[in-house]
Scaffold this motif. Sequence first.
Motif, mmCIF file in Angstrom:
data_model
loop_
_atom_site.group_PDB
_atom_site.id
_atom_site.type_symbol
_atom_site.label_atom_id
_atom_site.label_comp_id
_atom_site.label_asym_id
_atom_site.label_seq_id
_atom_site.Cartn_x
_atom_site.Cartn_y
_atom_site.Cartn_z
ATOM 1 N N UNK A 129 -13.090 0.637 4.005
ATOM 2 C CA UNK A 129 -11.973 1.395 3.444
ATOM 3 C C UNK A 129 -12.469 2.669 2.763
ATOM 4 N N UNK A 130 -11.944 3.817 3.194
ATOM 5 C CA UNK A 130 -12.429 5.105 2.674
ATOM 6 C C UNK A 130 -12.144 5.283 1.189
ATOM 7 N N UNK A 131 -10.917 5.060 0.696
ATOM 8 C CA UNK A 131 -10.684 5.223 -0.751
ATOM 9 C C UNK A 131 -11.601 4.362 -1.605
ATOM 10 N N UNK A 132 -11.881 3.143 -1.157
ATOM 11 C CA UNK A 132 -12.780 2.277 -1.924
ATOM 12 C C UNK A 132 -14.183 2.861 -1.979
ATOM 13 N N UNK A 133 -14.664 3.348 -0.856
ATOM 14 C CA UNK A 133 -15.982 3.985 -0.805
ATOM 15 C C UNK A 133 -16.060 5.157 -1.778
ATOM 16 N N UNK A 134 -15.018 5.993 -1.784
ATOM 17 C CA UNK A 134 -14.991 7.156 -2.668
ATOM 18 C C UNK A 134 -14.939 6.730 -4.122
ATOM 19 N N UNK A 163 -18.888 -4.043 -0.315
ATOM 20 C CA UNK A 163 -18.000 -5.065 -0.877
ATOM 21 C C UNK A 163 -16.692 -5.158 -0.103
ATOM 22 N N UNK A 164 -16.071 -4.010 0.169
ATOM 23 C CA UNK A 164 -14.783 -4.033 0.872
ATOM 24 C C UNK A 164 -14.965 -4.456 2.331
ATOM 25 N N UNK A 165 -16.101 -4.142 2.935
ATOM 26 C CA UNK A 165 -16.359 -4.587 4.301
ATOM 27 C C UNK A 165 -16.495 -6.109 4.362
ATOM 28 N N UNK A 166 -17.172 -6.679 3.384
ATOM 29 C CA UNK A 166 -17.353 -8.134 3.348
ATOM 30 C C UNK A 166 -16.023 -8.841 3.098
ATOM 31 N N UNK A 167 -15.234 -8.308 2.183
ATOM 32 C CA UNK A 167 -14.008 -8.989 1.764
ATOM 33 C C UNK A 167 -12.799 -8.667 2.634
ATOM 34 N N UNK A 168 -12.797 -7.492 3.279
ATOM 35 C CA UNK A 168 -11.636 -7.108 4.077
ATOM 36 C C UNK A 168 -11.964 -6.804 5.532
ATOM 37 N N UNK A 169 -13.231 -6.671 5.834
ATOM 38 C CA UNK A 169 -13.626 -6.440 7.210
ATOM 39 C C UNK A 169 -13.541 -4.994 7.663
ATOM 40 N N UNK A 174 -15.530 -1.871 -9.145
ATOM 41 C CA UNK A 174 -14.375 -1.000 -8.957
ATOM 42 C C UNK A 174 -13.434 -1.569 -7.899
ATOM 43 N N UNK A 175 -13.962 -2.144 -6.834
ATOM 44 C CA UNK A 175 -13.083 -2.725 -5.821
ATOM 45 C C UNK A 175 -12.385 -3.972 -6.362
ATOM 46 N N UNK A 184 0.844 -1.184 0.000
ATOM 47 C CA UNK A 184 0.000 0.000 0.000
ATOM 48 C C UNK A 184 0.887 1.245 0.000
ATOM 49 N N UNK A 185 0.574 2.180 -0.887
ATOM 50 C CA UNK A 185 1.252 3.479 -0.894
ATOM 51 C C UNK A 185 0.155 4.522 -0.673
ATOM 52 N N UNK A 186 -0.230 4.725 0.595
ATOM 53 C CA UNK A 186 -1.411 5.550 0.865
ATOM 54 C C UNK A 186 -1.216 7.006 0.480
ATOM 55 N N UNK A 187 -2.299 7.605 0.038
ATOM 56 C CA UNK A 187 -2.282 9.037 -0.212
ATOM 57 C C UNK A 187 -2.168 9.805 1.087
ATOM 58 N N UNK A 188 -1.796 11.087 0.998
ATOM 59 C CA UNK A 188 -1.466 11.827 2.216
ATOM 60 C C UNK A 188 -2.655 12.531 2.855
ATOM 61 N N UNK A 189 -3.835 12.564 2.151
ATOM 62 C CA UNK A 189 -4.925 13.358 2.715
ATOM 63 C C UNK A 189 -6.272 12.841 2.224
ATOM 64 N N UNK A 190 -6.916 11.990 3.037
ATOM 65 C CA UNK A 190 -8.209 11.442 2.639
ATOM 66 C C UNK A 190 -9.310 12.493 2.641
ATOM 67 N N UNK A 191 -9.145 13.544 3.408
ATOM 68 C CA UNK A 191 -10.138 14.623 3.400
ATOM 69 C C UNK A 191 -10.136 15.324 2.040
ATOM 70 N N UNK A 192 -8.947 15.609 1.516
ATOM 71 C CA UNK A 192 -8.851 16.179 0.166
ATOM 72 C C UNK A 192 -9.509 15.255 -0.853
ATOM 73 N N UNK A 193 -9.225 13.966 -0.722
ATOM 74 C CA UNK A 193 -9.776 13.002 -1.672
ATOM 75 C C UNK A 193 -11.297 12.999 -1.621
ATOM 76 N N UNK A 194 -11.851 13.000 -0.414
ATOM 77 C CA UNK A 194 -13.309 13.003 -0.268
ATOM 78 C C UNK A 194 -13.921 14.284 -0.820
ATOM 79 N N UNK A 195 -13.298 15.431 -0.532
ATOM 80 C CA UNK A 195 -13.807 16.690 -1.059
ATOM 81 C C UNK A 195 -13.705 16.719 -2.578
#
Length: 426
Positions: free
Chosen positions: A258-263, A249-255, A296-297, A192-203
């Motif tokens: 995940x915010x990026x997946x939702x977005x 989907x991500x909740x079922x498969x990963x528990x 998409x997931x 995983x190479x996470x992005x630095x700002x999930x708030x920016x991503x959501x906005x």
Amino acid sequence: MDEMFLLNNVFIIVAFTLVLLMQGGFILLEAGSTRMKNAGHIAGKTIFSVGIASLVFWAVGYGFIYGEGNLFIGFSDFFYGDFTTEVDGLAGSVDFLFQLAFAAIALTIAFGGFAERAKLSAYIVFAVLFSAAVYPVVAHWIWGDGWLAGLGKQDFAGSTVVHLTGAMAALAATIVLKPRIGKFNKDGSANDVPGHNQVYTALGVLLLWVGWFGFNGGSTLGVDGAFFGYVALTTQLAAAAGALAAMGTVMILRGKADVPTMLNGALAGLVAITASTAFVATWAAVVIGIIGGILVYLAMVFFDKMGIDDPIFALSVHGVAGIWGTLSTGFFATPALAEMNGGLPGLFYGGGFAQLGVQFTGVAVSGLYAFVVAYIILKVMDKTMGGIRVSEEEELMGLDISEHGSYGYPENVEQMESKNNKQAGA
């Protein structure tokens, strides 16, 4: 002057503005999805990309799409400047601006495959060539009275023309540029190479969601009959369904939710409904969004396993969802809406496989053309420009400083460097 003519032109200028402001959504989405050391670069390249796309579209792009020519390309209206012609009930200049905004979006999607490792010069050269030789050809085939339009291809606002075309160019870029340093291990497993700002991503996603009402609603090209309201409704339902389906989907498969997946699920729903928004019933829009959110997931996981580094998830969101959205009209187009907007009813409404076959043909040839031409362009660029990827040292320090000489977050980075220096001295 006719009042309806004026209202339609005002409506499309507003729609153009909404689509143009989607670039702001992409800035936040892409910057938030990548690392802090590249944030300024991501933001800056989006602005000059819109500039390049605008000038190339004015010079040749519009003419290649809508000019008089043949079934494969147009050959007139270059260096567009006609203020007297009416196009689809609009002033020619208004129609031009609206179509220009779509071309710029396709380029921005393509650049998702360049993120965090391409030279600035590569962006500049590719922007010119993509805007002249890739996007206009596909757009002419489907929207400019080309051969796919003659077959009855349904793509109301661009699941194929804009999203799939951009995504296939992004795929070519990820292959030529190769993965970012540290993305994959020697055994092929992905980190995983996470992005630095999930708030920016959501906005960013929310801004794109709002802009999509100009994207899809504006594609009605007028206010007469208020059909744009129905298009906005199917757009909203698909986006909502996509977000929830991806989260589930991500909740079922990963528990974990995940915010990026939702977005990305919301975006996948939007991309998927873009082709079919004017052709399907509201219940079908929900189904289209749900399937887009699930796909998409699964696509995100698949591309990681295939060793394809797609930091912005352009291939999953715009490519896979774009394919599904294009095919969906072949299943769900209602007889009344198909007759109203062109094409045949879908399979589930007694239309057989005719429209589905046309949709599949359009996806296959458009996607293949965009990928092959973009790949050739990038390989030639790579050979003739001394490489299109930054050096390992430049990639590690970040493109903000290596390409632009300043950080997007100078205070934060300076504090981090100071802390690291103190730790090294201790």
